[in-house]
Design an enzyme around this catalytic site. Sequence first.
Site, mmCIF file in Angstrom:
data_model
loop_
_atom_site.group_PDB
_atom_site.id
_atom_site.type_symbol
_atom_site.label_atom_id
_atom_site.label_comp_id
_atom_site.label_asym_id
_atom_site.label_seq_id
_atom_site.Cartn_x
_atom_site.Cartn_y
_atom_site.Cartn_z
ATOM 1 N N CYS A 122 0.844 -1.203 0.000
ATOM 2 C CA CYS A 122 0.000 0.000 0.000
ATOM 3 C C CYS A 122 0.882 1.258 0.000
ATOM 4 C CB CYS A 122 -0.920 -0.036 1.221
ATOM 5 S SG CYS A 122 -2.148 1.270 1.261
ATOM 6 N N CYS A 123 1.909 1.280 0.874
ATOM 7 C CA CYS A 123 2.831 2.436 0.903
ATOM 8 C C CYS A 123 3.584 2.554 -0.416
ATOM 9 C CB CYS A 123 3.838 2.292 2.044
ATOM 10 S SG CYS A 123 3.252 2.878 3.637
ATOM 11 N N CYS A 205 -1.249 8.580 7.208
ATOM 12 C CA CYS A 205 -2.592 8.266 6.728
ATOM 13 C C CYS A 205 -3.503 7.919 7.909
ATOM 14 C CB CYS A 205 -2.552 7.074 5.784
ATOM 15 S SG CYS A 205 -1.621 7.352 4.288
ATOM 16 N N CYS A 208 -3.553 4.331 9.312
ATOM 17 C CA CYS A 208 -2.331 3.797 9.937
ATOM 18 C C CYS A 208 -1.765 4.701 11.027
ATOM 19 C CB CYS A 208 -1.264 3.562 8.869
ATOM 20 S SG CYS A 208 -1.788 2.421 7.594
ATOM 21 N N CYS A 231 7.502 4.186 6.341
ATOM 22 C CA CYS A 231 6.778 3.893 5.098
ATOM 23 C C CYS A 231 7.738 3.424 4.004
ATOM 24 C CB CYS A 231 6.013 5.105 4.634
ATOM 25 S SG CYS A 231 6.999 6.575 4.449
HETATM 26 S S1 SF4 Z 1 0.467 4.710 5.593
HETATM 27 FE FE1 SF4 Z 1 -1.099 3.089 5.529
HETATM 28 S S2 SF4 Z 1 -2.792 3.826 4.240
HETATM 29 FE FE2 SF4 Z 1 -1.009 5.175 3.926
HETATM 30 S S3 SF4 Z 1 -0.047 4.387 2.134
HETATM 31 FE FE3 SF4 Z 1 0.998 3.394 3.870
HETATM 32 S S4 SF4 Z 1 -0.142 1.493 4.335
HETATM 33 FE FE4 SF4 Z 1 -1.393 2.762 2.902
#
Ligand code: SF4
Length: 237
Positions: A122-123, A205, A208, A231
């Site tokens: 996701c990151c 985010c 998270c 991240c």
């Molecule tokens: S901090 Fe969480 S929601 Fe944001 S990009 Fe990374 S995994 Fe995804």
Amino acid sequence: MQLTYQKAAAEDYESLNQKLKKKDSLEILKWAYQTYGDELVYACSFGAEGIVLIDMIHKVKKDAVIVFLDTDFHFKETYELIDRVKERYPSLRIEMTKPELTPEEQAEVHGPELWKVNPDLCCSIRKLIPLEQQLNQYTAWISGLRREQSPTRANTEFVNQDRRFQSIKICPLIHWTEEEIWMYIRLHQLPYNELHDKNYPSIGCEHCTKAVLAGEDARSGRWADTNKTECGLHLDK
Ligand code: SF4
């Protein structure tokens, strides 16, 4: 001396940092913009350090480019802060960098709530790849890292070889304490994220980031239920 990622060797960074070591943060920014000009970009997360850096950068280069990695998952308070910063510093060029996939497309391709199942992916989709695409257009970038933030940041220098993004990473705030950051914000009455007053010292985010308890590490609210601590923007490949 203008280092470029392709040409600089480890000893070039060492000797440059040796020369810069007595400078303060504003002098580092002056040196950085004199050296790299429009080849320099600030990737800002709009945390407390980010606000301090924006204020200083504005003193040095009124039309500096600042990019924000808009993952689509930030708190509404973060978006509100960016609007307030734009109002206060209208000459700065603040750009919102979006991932290729919308949240809906990401859910379709990779499944729902990817941040729970595979936060690294996701990151990567929402932060690393968009930043990589941005940094490809520049020779160097600025980051608000401070050494005391975490063990992985303890050896950060003013000027760093950034292997992950094949760039030069300039970190003017390496010596600052959290207290000094907040003294600067209060002294200059800078806008800041309201969540900082609600026990969110480090804000990413919404999915998270959690509030921390008194006495807990400032970054413990990030990816709190996993082993993840960064991240990946500031980890070497
Ligand atoms: S901090 Fe969480 S929601 Fe944001 S990009 Fe990374 S995994 Fe995804």
